[in-house]
Design a protein around this motif. Structure first.
Motif, PDB file in Angstrom:
ATOM      1  N   UNK A   1     -51.011 -26.201  21.367  1.00 27.34           N
ATOM      2  CA  UNK A   1     -49.787 -24.983  20.808  1.00 27.34           C
ATOM      3  C   UNK A   1     -49.506 -23.683  21.486  1.00 27.34           C
ATOM      4  N   UNK A   2     -50.035 -24.009  22.634  1.00 28.20           N
ATOM      5  CA  UNK A   2     -49.626 -22.713  23.718  1.00 28.20           C
ATOM      6  C   UNK A   2     -48.662 -23.254  24.398  1.00 28.20           C
ATOM      7  N   UNK A   3     -48.969 -24.860  25.171  1.00 21.18           N
ATOM      8  CA  UNK A   3     -48.319 -25.231  26.220  1.00 21.18           C
ATOM      9  C   UNK A   3     -46.932 -25.819  25.121  1.00 21.18           C
ATOM     10  N   UNK A   4     -46.650 -25.643  23.818  1.00 24.00           N
ATOM     11  CA  UNK A   4     -45.678 -26.549  22.803  1.00 24.00           C
ATOM     12  C   UNK A   4     -45.499 -25.525  21.798  1.00 24.00           C
ATOM     13  N   UNK A   5     -46.549 -25.170  20.872  1.00 21.92           N
ATOM     14  CA  UNK A   5     -45.882 -25.481  19.581  1.00 21.92           C
ATOM     15  C   UNK A   5     -45.452 -23.516  19.061  1.00 21.92           C
ATOM     16  N   UNK A   6     -45.970 -22.993  20.325  1.00 25.64           N
ATOM     17  CA  UNK A   6     -45.781 -21.424  20.642  1.00 25.64           C
ATOM     18  C   UNK A   6     -45.260 -20.955  21.624  1.00 25.64           C
ATOM     19  N   UNK A   7     -44.810 -21.879  22.532  1.00 26.21           N
ATOM     20  CA  UNK A   7     -44.120 -21.588  24.030  1.00 26.21           C
ATOM     21  C   UNK A   7     -43.931 -20.227  24.077  1.00 26.21           C
ATOM     22  N   UNK A   8     -42.946 -20.139  22.625  1.00 26.58           N
ATOM     23  CA  UNK A   8     -42.145 -18.803  23.147  1.00 26.58           C
ATOM     24  C   UNK A   8     -43.137 -17.419  23.409  1.00 26.58           C
ATOM     25  N   UNK A   9     -43.938 -17.058  22.212  1.00 29.15           N
ATOM     26  CA  UNK A   9     -44.379 -15.921  23.060  1.00 29.15           C
ATOM     27  C   UNK A   9     -45.582 -16.284  23.936  1.00 29.15           C
ATOM     28  N   UNK A  10     -45.423 -17.470  24.992  1.00 25.04           N
ATOM     29  CA  UNK A  10     -46.872 -17.200  25.993  1.00 25.04           C
ATOM     30  C   UNK A  10     -46.236 -16.101  27.442  1.00 25.04           C
ATOM     31  N   UNK A  11     -46.800 -15.073  27.390  1.00 24.98           N
ATOM     32  CA  UNK A  11     -46.348 -14.197  29.092  1.00 24.98           C
ATOM     33  C   UNK A  11     -47.079 -14.831  29.298  1.00 24.98           C
ATOM     34  N   UNK A  12     -45.301 -15.687  30.321  1.00 31.09           N
ATOM     35  CA  UNK A  12     -46.345 -16.571  32.005  1.00 31.09           C
ATOM     36  C   UNK A  12     -46.836 -15.660  32.950  1.00 31.09           C
ATOM     37  N   UNK A  13     -46.115 -14.334  32.615  1.00 31.93           N
ATOM     38  CA  UNK A  13     -46.214 -12.692  34.152  1.00 31.93           C
ATOM     39  C   UNK A  13     -47.681 -11.733  33.639  1.00 31.93           C
ATOM     40  N   UNK A  14     -47.931 -12.179  32.546  1.00 31.32           N
ATOM     41  CA  UNK A  14     -49.368 -12.236  32.386  1.00 31.32           C
ATOM     42  C   UNK A  14     -51.021 -12.731  33.119  1.00 31.32           C
ATOM     43  N   UNK A  15     -50.075 -13.841  33.112  1.00 34.87           N
ATOM     44  CA  UNK A  15     -51.246 -15.161  33.031  1.00 34.87           C
ATOM     45  C   UNK A  15     -51.403 -15.495  34.517  1.00 34.87           C
ATOM     46  N   UNK A  16     -51.262 -14.454  35.607  1.00 31.72           N
ATOM     47  CA  UNK A  16     -50.438 -14.544  37.197  1.00 31.72           C
ATOM     48  C   UNK A  16     -51.469 -14.475  38.020  1.00 31.72           C
ATOM     49  N   UNK A  17     -52.672 -15.275  37.367  1.00 34.28           N
ATOM     50  CA  UNK A  17     -54.001 -15.115  38.342  1.00 34.28           C
ATOM     51  C   UNK A  17     -53.872 -16.807  38.644  1.00 34.28           C
ATOM     52  N   UNK A  18     -53.536 -17.401  39.955  1.00 38.43           N
ATOM     53  CA  UNK A  18     -53.598 -18.391  40.180  1.00 38.43           C
ATOM     54  C   UNK A  18     -54.775 -19.900  40.278  1.00 38.43           C
ATOM     55  N   UNK A  19     -54.337 -20.343  39.520  1.00 39.99           N
ATOM     56  CA  UNK A  19     -55.368 -21.731  38.761  1.00 39.99           C
ATOM     57  C   UNK A  19     -56.605 -22.010  39.856  1.00 39.99           C
ATOM     58  N   UNK A  20     -56.123 -22.476  41.433  1.00 39.32           N
ATOM     59  CA  UNK A  20     -57.459 -22.838  42.119  1.00 39.32           C
ATOM     60  C   UNK A  20     -57.381 -21.475  43.194  1.00 39.32           C
ATOM     61  N   UNK A  21     -57.498 -20.661  42.598  1.00 39.17           N
ATOM     62  CA  UNK A  21     -58.474 -19.126  43.363  1.00 39.17           C
ATOM     63  C   UNK A  21     -59.106 -19.949  42.456  1.00 39.17           C
ATOM     64  N   UNK A  22     -59.495 -20.025  41.902  1.00 41.60           N
ATOM     65  CA  UNK A  22     -60.896 -20.469  40.870  1.00 41.60           C
ATOM     66  C   UNK A  22     -61.402 -21.659  41.435  1.00 41.60           C
ATOM     67  N   UNK A  23     -60.652 -22.680  40.796  1.00 42.12           N
ATOM     68  CA  UNK A  23     -61.049 -24.004  40.820  1.00 42.12           C
ATOM     69  C   UNK A  23     -61.957 -24.249  42.571  1.00 42.12           C
ATOM     70  N   UNK A  24     -60.765 -24.024  43.105  1.00 41.29           N
ATOM     71  CA  UNK A  24     -60.728 -24.183  44.975  1.00 41.29           C
ATOM     72  C   UNK A  24     -62.306 -23.895  45.083  1.00 41.29           C
TER      73      UNK A  24
END
Length: 275
Positions: free
Chosen positions: A123-146
């Motif tokens: 839903x976030x990636x496709x149906x409601x993509x226009x309302x997703x604020x990527x600039x706020x979601x700015x913590x890189x995933x690899x900082x968590x995964x690695x």
């Protein structure tokens, strides 16, 4: 007059008194409250394994709240796509480990939670993509995964299971402990947290506390089968530490959530430096 109104409500009066305490006193009171809750759970809950089942069920409930938000409001504002993706990763790995090692009620609950999490991601990636604020979601995933990958290679179960399965088991435990960090980052960046997102994160906090209580009480009770399942060495301590880390990460948010609910605020606002 305002203080008088607060004092007329015992819960609000307690929160008002708590707010006036210095940070060290707040920390001590929080630890004591957690300890008192653990003691209560030990005597109220007969089978402490039910605490872990309850934790998984509450996590699933939190995901259902997100689904309700997405369906009703048609927006994903305030949600972290990265946290949902990290959640899907550790759930998929844990489900694989569960199928290979357990095949019990945990397998069923993880399957349901994984399916709903994947739906939220869609839903976030496709149906409601226009309302997703990527600039706020700015913590890189690899900082968590690695770091979780490195830690899993260094410290993992010493059981008789297949080596790769033991590494994967450790990885999902570590990743679960920190998967909520991108969501907390989004809320800190936005400051204002809308209700359904707040309910979801609070559900995660409650689930994490119950899961942590499960491991602590099992160890306190000296359940030999648990130690056999976990193996020996550093791994049992790392499992417990991961649970404690999860609980601590969400503790501040849960405090402000309860405070906001008691004070009747429709929107939760986080002060700077909470997460």
């Amino acid at each position: 007059m305002g203080s008088g109104r607060r004092l007329n409500n015992p819960v609000q009066a307690l929160i008002w008194w708590f707010k006036k305490q210095p940070p060290k006193v707040k920390t001590l009171l929080g630890v004591l409250a957690g300890f008192a809750t653990l003691v209560l759970l030990r005597f109220v809950v007969v089978d402490h394994d039910n605490l872990f089942v309850a934790a998984e069920a509450i996590h699933a409930l939190g995901i259902l709240l997100l689904i309700f938000k997405l369906q009703r409001q048609k927006t994903c504002t305030g949600l972290s796509l990265k946290t949902q993706e990290l959640t899907a990763i550790f759930l998929a790995v844990r489900l694989y480990c569960s199928v290979m090692m357990e095949q019990d009620i945990h397998t069923v609950l993880d399957s349901a939670t994984l399916i709903t999490t994947v739906w939220v991601i869609f839903m976030i990636r496709f149906k409601l993509k226009s309302s997703y604020r990527s600039e706020l979601d700015d913590l890189p995933s690899y900082y968590v995964v690695l770091p979780c990958v490195v830690l899993a290679l260094a410290v993992h179960p010493s059981t008789t299971h297949f080596f790769v399965n033991r590494i994967l088991w450790a990885f999902c435990v570590y990743l679960e402990a920190v998967s909520v960090l991108p969501q907390l980052r989004v809320m800190q960046n936005a400051k204002d947290v809308e209700p359904f997102t707040a309910h979801y994160v609070f559900a995660l906090g409650v689930a994490r506390f119950l899961s942590c209580a499960h491991w602590i009480l099992q160890l306190v009770d000296g359940r030999s089968y648990l130690l056999t399942a976990l193996g020996y060495g550093l791994w049992p301590a790392m499992v417990l530490l991961s649970e404690i880390v999860q609980t601590i990460i969400l503790a501040d948010f849960c405090y402000y959530y309860v405070k906001s609910v008691v004070e009747g605020h429709a929107m939760l606002r986080l002060p700077s430096g909470v997460v």
